[in-house]
Scaffold this active site. Structure first.
Site, PDB file in Angstrom:
ATOM      1  N   TYR A 133       0.704  -1.127  -0.114  1.00 27.80           N
ATOM      2  CA  TYR A 133       0.050  -0.104   0.103  1.00 27.80           C
ATOM      3  C   TYR A 133       0.961   1.165  -0.108  1.00 27.80           C
ATOM      4  O   TYR A 133       1.504   1.648   1.011  1.00 27.80           O
ATOM      5  CB  TYR A 133      -0.895  -0.037   1.183  1.00 27.80           C
ATOM      6  CG  TYR A 133      -1.799   1.147   1.215  1.00 27.80           C
ATOM      7  CD1 TYR A 133      -2.218   2.058   0.400  1.00 27.80           C
ATOM      8  CD2 TYR A 133      -2.802   1.418   2.637  1.00 27.80           C
ATOM      9  CE1 TYR A 133      -3.025   2.831   0.458  1.00 27.80           C
ATOM     10  CE2 TYR A 133      -3.508   2.325   2.690  1.00 27.80           C
ATOM     11  CZ  TYR A 133      -3.742   2.914   1.488  1.00 27.80           C
ATOM     12  OH  TYR A 133      -4.832   4.023   1.833  1.00 27.80           O
ATOM     13  N   LYS A 162      -1.624  -1.438  -4.149  1.00 25.52           N
ATOM     14  CA  LYS A 162      -2.492  -0.654  -3.969  1.00 25.52           C
ATOM     15  C   LYS A 162      -1.742   1.091  -4.121  1.00 25.52           C
ATOM     16  O   LYS A 162      -1.135   1.255  -3.072  1.00 25.52           O
ATOM     17  CB  LYS A 162      -3.401  -0.412  -2.793  1.00 25.52           C
ATOM     18  CG  LYS A 162      -4.448   0.510  -2.559  1.00 25.52           C
ATOM     19  CD  LYS A 162      -5.012   0.639  -1.206  1.00 25.52           C
ATOM     20  CE  LYS A 162      -5.847   1.756  -1.112  1.00 25.52           C
ATOM     21  NZ  LYS A 162      -6.486   2.069   0.089  1.00 25.52           N
TER      22      LYS A 162
END
Length: 294
Positions: A133, A162
């Site tokens: 992330y 992400k």
């Protein structure tokens, strides 16, 4: 395994501030019946910074149990303490999550070597698939593409990212360095359409908390190459995508979910309820998307 619209789930709270487990489970069921492609509990949108460790783990367990393998569950397992991130990832694996979402270490501002070592340590400690992330706007550190390449090449369980940089060029750079099979999910509803056109395979969406069907249809259209339909859906969603971030998230999306009647709009301090002017803008955006009547 991971593609389409994956909802970064809110965590509903009772009036006294405790986790509303019944509402959370009912909300998950609605998400699945609306056609969502995956769910992410205990992330930033789930107010993980203000969940206790016990609450964090319970939220993941509830989600995994309720989903019952119908869609992938990617459990939030990030921390700026490497040992803590390992513990959370191990718990997610034990609970039955399909993957974990691990944020770059925030606040302590490691260099690229430190970022690499953080993820390498987690990858060695667990066999569960790991999604990086990268959100420099919140973590204040940005994982370099070369660092990401080294991690995905050296650890087979680091499967994707992400990407919340909002930088469309990154998609092509990461695709070139990490390979076409490296899962790239947008972490920014506002730029996700362009992200997918550049090679992304979906979005970890905040807006899909209130619009799971529309978001799932949008990314299905992207996957099939039907960008005319995708653009039409994106046009419906864009005012919502903007308005829920006028004030610090997830206050905006929690209000929107509450407007649909699913939960209270209670957030934990230091987050606070929305101003009335912001609520009016979100109301108009929900109407524009066809989610509530005028």
């Amino acid at each position: 395994m991971l593609k389409g619209a994956l909802t970064a789930l809110i965590t509903p709270f009772n009036e006294n501030g405790s986790v509303d487990e019944e509402t959370f489970c009912n909300f998950i069921e609605w998400q699945i019946t609306q056609g969502i492609d995956g769910l992410i509990p205990a992330g930033t949108t789930g107010e993980s910074p203000t969940l206790s460790h016990e609450e964090h783990k319970k939220v993941i367990e509830l989600c995994v149990e309720k989903v019952a393998k119908r869609v992938p569950v990617v459990a939030g397992a990030g921390s700026n303490s490497t040992d803590e991130a390992v513990e959370l990832a191990q718990h997610a694996k034990k609970a039955g999550a399909d993957a974990v979402l691990v944020v770059t270490p925030y606040y302590n501002k490691p260099n690229q070597e430190g970022i690499y070592s953080h993820f390498a340590t987690i990858a060695k400690a667990v066999s569960i698939p790991i999604v990086i992330y990268n959100i420099p706007g919140r973590s204040v550190v940005d994982m370099a593409v070369e660092t990401m390449k080294d991690l995905c090449q050296n650890f087979k369980n680091i499967i994707g990212v992400k990407d919340s940089t909002g930088n469309i060029e990154r998609v092509s750079e990461q695709r070139e360095k990490c390979g076409k099979d490296f899962v790239q999910l947008s972490g920014d509803d506002q730029t996700a359409l362009g992200f997918n056109a550049h090679g992304g395979v979906g979005c970890v969406s905040v807006a899909s908390n209130v619009a799971p069907k529309l978001c799932a249809e949008l990314y299905a259209a992207c996957r099939s190459g039907d960008y005319k339909t995708a653009l039409e859906l994106n046009d419906r969603l864009m005012p919502l995508n903007r308005s829920i971030f006028i004030e610090p998230s997830p206050s905006g999306i929690k209000y929107a979910v509450a407007k649909l009647g699913f939960c209270r709009d209670t957030v934990r301090l230091p987050l606070v309820p929305l101003k009335d002017t912001t609520k009016e803008i979100i109301d108009a955006a929900l109407q524009h998307a066809g989610l509530i009547k005028e």
